[in-house]
Design an enzyme around this catalytic site. Structure first.
Site, PDB file in Angstrom:
ATOM      1  N   ASP A  39       0.811  -1.225   0.000  1.00 40.72           N
ATOM      2  CA  ASP A  39       0.000   0.000   0.000  1.00 40.72           C
ATOM      3  C   ASP A  39       0.841   1.270   0.000  1.00 40.72           C
ATOM      4  O   ASP A  39       0.301   2.376   0.104  1.00 40.72           O
ATOM      5  CB  ASP A  39      -0.902   0.026   1.237  1.00 40.72           C
ATOM      6  CG  ASP A  39      -2.009  -1.000   1.138  1.00 40.72           C
ATOM      7  OD1 ASP A  39      -2.272  -1.468   0.008  1.00 40.72           O
ATOM      8  OD2 ASP A  39      -2.602  -1.329   2.174  1.00 40.72           O
ATOM      9  N   HIS A 243      28.892   5.340  -8.681  1.00 43.22           N
ATOM     10  CA  HIS A 243      27.518   5.599  -8.253  1.00 43.22           C
ATOM     11  C   HIS A 243      27.188   4.799  -6.988  1.00 43.22           C
ATOM     12  O   HIS A 243      26.127   4.174  -6.888  1.00 43.22           O
ATOM     13  CB  HIS A 243      26.517   5.311  -9.384  1.00 43.22           C
ATOM     14  CG  HIS A 243      26.486   6.409 -10.410  1.00 43.22           C
ATOM     15  ND1 HIS A 243      25.837   6.305 -11.611  1.00 43.22           N
ATOM     16  CD2 HIS A 243      27.039   7.639 -10.417  1.00 43.22           C
ATOM     17  CE1 HIS A 243      25.990   7.428 -12.305  1.00 43.22           C
ATOM     18  NE2 HIS A 243      26.720   8.249 -11.599  1.00 43.22           N
ATOM     19  N   ASP A 260      28.358  13.162  -3.339  1.00 43.27           N
ATOM     20  CA  ASP A 260      27.758  13.628  -4.595  1.00 43.27           C
ATOM     21  C   ASP A 260      26.263  13.713  -4.332  1.00 43.27           C
ATOM     22  O   ASP A 260      25.594  12.684  -4.248  1.00 43.27           O
ATOM     23  CB  ASP A 260      28.096  12.636  -5.711  1.00 43.27           C
ATOM     24  CG  ASP A 260      27.551  13.060  -7.071  1.00 43.27           C
ATOM     25  OD1 ASP A 260      26.675  13.949  -7.125  1.00 43.27           O
ATOM     26  OD2 ASP A 260      27.994  12.489  -8.091  1.00 43.27           O
ATOM     27  N   ASP A 271      23.503  19.404  -8.670  1.00 40.94           N
ATOM     28  CA  ASP A 271      24.345  18.200  -8.698  1.00 40.94           C
ATOM     29  C   ASP A 271      25.754  18.613  -8.294  1.00 40.94           C
ATOM     30  O   ASP A 271      26.497  19.153  -9.119  1.00 40.94           O
ATOM     31  CB  ASP A 271      24.285  17.623 -10.128  1.00 40.94           C
ATOM     32  CG  ASP A 271      25.021  16.306 -10.281  1.00 40.94           C
ATOM     33  OD1 ASP A 271      25.502  15.771  -9.267  1.00 40.94           O
ATOM     34  OD2 ASP A 271      25.106  15.819 -11.425  1.00 40.94           O
ATOM     35  N   HIS A 350      35.050   8.521 -16.653  1.00 38.69           N
ATOM     36  CA  HIS A 350      33.774   9.123 -17.072  1.00 38.69           C
ATOM     37  C   HIS A 350      34.039  10.458 -17.757  1.00 38.69           C
ATOM     38  O   HIS A 350      35.167  10.930 -17.780  1.00 38.69           O
ATOM     39  CB  HIS A 350      32.815   9.273 -15.885  1.00 38.69           C
ATOM     40  CG  HIS A 350      33.356  10.113 -14.754  1.00 38.69           C
ATOM     41  ND1 HIS A 350      33.422  11.487 -14.817  1.00 38.69           N
ATOM     42  CD2 HIS A 350      33.841   9.769 -13.539  1.00 38.69           C
ATOM     43  CE1 HIS A 350      33.913  11.948 -13.688  1.00 38.69           C
ATOM     44  NE2 HIS A 350      34.192  10.929 -12.887  1.00 38.69           N
ATOM     45  N   HIS A 354      27.606  16.651 -17.932  1.00 37.97           N
ATOM     46  CA  HIS A 354      26.370  16.335 -18.655  1.00 37.97           C
ATOM     47  C   HIS A 354      25.461  17.556 -18.583  1.00 37.97           C
ATOM     48  O   HIS A 354      25.645  18.429 -17.725  1.00 37.97           O
ATOM     49  CB  HIS A 354      25.680  15.107 -18.034  1.00 37.97           C
ATOM     50  CG  HIS A 354      25.566  15.163 -16.529  1.00 37.97           C
ATOM     51  ND1 HIS A 354      24.577  15.865 -15.882  1.00 37.97           N
ATOM     52  CD2 HIS A 354      26.349  14.653 -15.537  1.00 37.97           C
ATOM     53  CE1 HIS A 354      24.739  15.757 -14.574  1.00 37.97           C
ATOM     54  NE2 HIS A 354      25.815  15.037 -14.330  1.00 37.97           N
ATOM     55  N   HIS A 361      20.575  14.192 -15.320  1.00 40.00           N
ATOM     56  CA  HIS A 361      21.232  14.001 -16.627  1.00 40.00           C
ATOM     57  C   HIS A 361      20.206  14.493 -17.639  1.00 40.00           C
ATOM     58  O   HIS A 361      19.356  13.731 -18.088  1.00 40.00           O
ATOM     59  CB  HIS A 361      21.587  12.541 -16.868  1.00 40.00           C
ATOM     60  CG  HIS A 361      22.624  12.030 -15.897  1.00 40.00           C
ATOM     61  ND1 HIS A 361      22.919  10.711 -15.738  1.00 40.00           N
ATOM     62  CD2 HIS A 361      23.444  12.695 -15.035  1.00 40.00           C
ATOM     63  CE1 HIS A 361      23.874  10.578 -14.821  1.00 40.00           C
ATOM     64  NE2 HIS A 361      24.203  11.770 -14.382  1.00 40.00           N
ATOM     65  N   GLU A 384      32.611  17.985 -13.774  1.00 39.37           N
ATOM     66  CA  GLU A 384      32.863  17.045 -12.694  1.00 39.37           C
ATOM     67  C   GLU A 384      33.987  16.047 -12.974  1.00 39.37           C
ATOM     68  O   GLU A 384      33.760  14.846 -13.044  1.00 39.37           O
ATOM     69  CB  GLU A 384      31.587  16.280 -12.360  1.00 39.37           C
ATOM     70  CG  GLU A 384      30.873  15.653 -13.555  1.00 39.37           C
ATOM     71  CD  GLU A 384      29.661  14.820 -13.112  1.00 39.37           C
ATOM     72  OE1 GLU A 384      29.839  13.947 -12.262  1.00 39.37           O
ATOM     73  OE2 GLU A 384      28.561  15.055 -13.623  1.00 39.37           O
ATOM     74  N   TYR A 388      40.137   8.196  -9.707  1.00 34.65           N
ATOM     75  CA  TYR A 388      39.784   7.080  -8.828  1.00 34.65           C
ATOM     76  C   TYR A 388      40.881   6.032  -8.942  1.00 34.65           C
ATOM     77  O   TYR A 388      41.086   5.473 -10.021  1.00 34.65           O
ATOM     78  CB  TYR A 388      38.431   6.486  -9.246  1.00 34.65           C
ATOM     79  CG  TYR A 388      37.393   7.571  -9.514  1.00 34.65           C
ATOM     80  CD1 TYR A 388      36.597   8.081  -8.494  1.00 34.65           C
ATOM     81  CD2 TYR A 388      37.265   8.122 -10.799  1.00 34.65           C
ATOM     82  CE1 TYR A 388      35.688   9.095  -8.745  1.00 34.65           C
ATOM     83  CE2 TYR A 388      36.359   9.141 -11.053  1.00 34.65           C
ATOM     84  CZ  TYR A 388      35.571   9.630 -10.024  1.00 34.65           C
ATOM     85  OH  TYR A 388      34.687  10.642 -10.274  1.00 34.65           O
ATOM     86  N   ARG A 406      36.312  13.332  -6.643  1.00 31.55           N
ATOM     87  CA  ARG A 406      35.548  14.003  -7.705  1.00 31.55           C
ATOM     88  C   ARG A 406      35.174  15.381  -7.169  1.00 31.55           C
ATOM     89  O   ARG A 406      34.884  15.532  -5.974  1.00 31.55           O
ATOM     90  CB  ARG A 406      34.299  13.204  -8.080  1.00 31.55           C
ATOM     91  CG  ARG A 406      33.447  13.873  -9.157  1.00 31.55           C
ATOM     92  CD  ARG A 406      32.466  12.920  -9.864  1.00 31.55           C
ATOM     93  NE  ARG A 406      31.419  12.398  -9.002  1.00 31.55           N
ATOM     94  CZ  ARG A 406      31.360  11.157  -8.555  1.00 31.55           C
ATOM     95  NH1 ARG A 406      32.312  10.283  -8.886  1.00 31.55           N
ATOM     96  NH2 ARG A 406      30.371  10.751  -7.779  1.00 31.55           N
ATOM     97  N   GLU A 408      32.575  18.491  -8.358  1.00 32.97           N
ATOM     98  CA  GLU A 408      31.515  18.751  -9.342  1.00 32.97           C
ATOM     99  C   GLU A 408      30.782  20.053  -9.031  1.00 32.97           C
ATOM    100  O   GLU A 408      30.348  20.279  -7.898  1.00 32.97           O
ATOM    101  CB  GLU A 408      30.501  17.593  -9.323  1.00 32.97           C
ATOM    102  CG  GLU A 408      29.303  17.814 -10.239  1.00 32.97           C
ATOM    103  CD  GLU A 408      28.405  16.590 -10.355  1.00 32.97           C
ATOM    104  OE1 GLU A 408      28.343  15.795  -9.394  1.00 32.97           O
ATOM    105  OE2 GLU A 408      27.767  16.447 -11.410  1.00 32.97           O
TER     106      GLU A 408
END
Ligand code: GLY
Ligand code: MN
Ligand code: MN
Length: 444
Positions: A39, A243, A260, A271, A350, A354, A361, A384, A388, A406, A408
């Site tokens: 529910d 991610h 992030d 972002d 990466h 974006h 995105h 960004e 790594y 990172r 960003e």
């Protein structure tokens, strides 16, 4: 609360209709309610395209645009008022509200759509819809078309062209208006405060989710309904998972923590990523990697301006990062050759950013006619870069392993370059260390 004014939705509908072919119709459904379990529903988030054209926040609605229709060009099918349901679930606009508060020329109960919509489609040459993104709605659309086909012997004329709405609509969404930039600035401002709060609260022994709670607190306090995407709070080696979502590890002195996260205001995303030391002080290796990522980001900002293409900022980050990795002894060889062979991808896998907007995105083509898109005023994007170093990377000295950084920020292209929307979070090593030290002194 800062939000998109009603007049802007009307302007967008008119701009879209002006681009539609003569004698056509556009049909767009609201997002469906998603069940979380039994529910319990997921928090409702309107479909971005539907929101962009209507600002109508309810589920079970369908927007129809018929340029030139004498009895009204903008028709909204939506739920009827219902005292019983509104007592349980909250107020509904109803058909009167759709017209009065949301600018519809005409509104009908959603339960009548099967009877009314085929009549609106009939005789139009072209149907614009978001084909493929909502299979259930695509099926409904075909059923409505078949109703018209079944009456062909009575002279009914089904449309013979189906066009994806995306091309027109997503190109419009790529260019942010002054009102949109204002909302995005607000989302960025709240998210910046959230990052500052997380840095201030950071202590060894807390958990990744402890910092996520600090973010959520600022998001909600600022009026955001929800984060624009699942917040990433990644400490230690987790910072190398791009991610990462688990957010349950313990924070340890000596580790970095990569956050992030960004909130959403009136369906516009922010972002932001920052990477800072749990202890409040970067180690020599962490600082070296951090300052390299920061330098690459600075180089990227310099490549964001009208007439520069989409890829230039990315290329700038690749060059700075590759040269820096060679200098630190993490890569060996000639910088140009290492770029050509994409050796940097072992550390930077990466792209530098974006499009950013209603979707984190965001929509919009990155290439036009096979060429990287040229930047124009009003386009919003993230910058960004990251490095790594995998915890099991045997090609580098042990001291480097498990470091993930990172940084960003969100920018909007201006006439002379770009405006950084997320400048409210400290970014240099000195600034971050000073902020964290001040928070600890205060707490002591
Ligand atoms: N937060 C996801 C990204 O930075 O693209
Ligand atoms: Mn991000
Ligand atoms: Mn991003």
């Amino acid at each position: 609360m800062i939000h998109i004014p009603k007049s802007e939705y009307s302007r967008r509908r008119k701009a879209l209709m002006a681009q539609m072919e003569p004698n056509s119709i556009a049909i767009l459904p609201a997002a469906a309610v998603a069940i979380r379990n039994r529910d319990v529903e997921h928090v409702y988030r309107q479909d971005s395209d539907f929101q962009y054209l209507s600002g109508f926040p309810e589920p079970q609605a369908v927007l129809v645009l018929i340029p030139g229709r004498v009895h009204g060009e903008y028709i909204l099918f939506c739920r009827e008022r219902n005292a019983e349901r509104e007592l349980w679930d909250g107020l509904r606009a109803g058909q009167e509200g759709a017209i009065r508060d949301f600018g519809a020329d005409d509104a009908f109960p959603i339960t009548d759509i099967d009877d009314i919509l085929p009549g609106l489609i009939e005789g139009r040459d072209r149907v614009y819809s978001a084909m493929g993104s909502n299979p259930e709605f695509d099926r409904h659309l075909m059923e409505w078309i078949n109703v018209i086909r079944s009456k062909a012997n009575l002279g009914a004329q089904p449309p013979n062209e189906f066009v994806a709405l995306d091309h027109l609509l997503h190109d419009m969404r790529l260019y942010k208006s002054a009102a949109e930039v204002k909302v995005m600035r607000e989302a960025a401002r709240i998210s910046a405060r959230a990052h500052v709060r997380a840095m201030q609260a950071c202590r060894a022994g807390l958990h990744e989710f402890s910092l996520e709670a600090e973010l959520d607190y600022e998001f909600r306090k600022g009026g955001a309904k929800m984060p624009a995407y699942g917040s990433i709070v990644a400490a230690g080696r987790n910072s190398c998972i791009l991610h990462y979502q688990q957010n349950d590890a313990t924070l340890k002195d000596g580790d970095l923590v990569l956050i992030d996260a960004g909130c959403e205001i009136d369906c516009y995303a922010s972002d932001i990523t920052r990477t800072f030391p749990v202890s409040g002080k970067y180690s020599a290796e962490q600082k070296a990697i951090y300052e390299l990522v920061l330098a690459s980001q600075e180089a990227a900002f310099a490549e964001i301006a009208p007439n520069k293409n989409w890829n230039q900022a990315h290329e700038a980050t690749v060059r700075v990062i590759t040269a820096g990795l060679v200098k630190l002894g993490l890569l060996q060889g000639d910088v140009d050759e290492l770029i050509a062979s994409e050796a940097y991808k072992a550390f930077y896998m990466h792209r530098a950013g974006h499009w950013l907007g209603m979707d984190v995105h965001d929509v919009g083509e990155y290439k036009v006619g096979g060429e990287w898109r040229v930047l124009e005023v009003g386009m919003a994007l993230t910058v960004e870069p990251g490095i790594y170093i995998a915890p099991d990377n045997q090609n580098v000295a042990k001291k480097w392993r498990g470091i993930g950084v990172r940084i960003e920020d969100d920018v909007v292209v201006t006439k002379t370059g770009c405006e950084i929307l997320t400048g409210g979070v400290p970014k240099t090593v000195a600034e971050i260390e000073a902020l964290m030290a001040a928070a600890r002194t205060q707490a002591a």
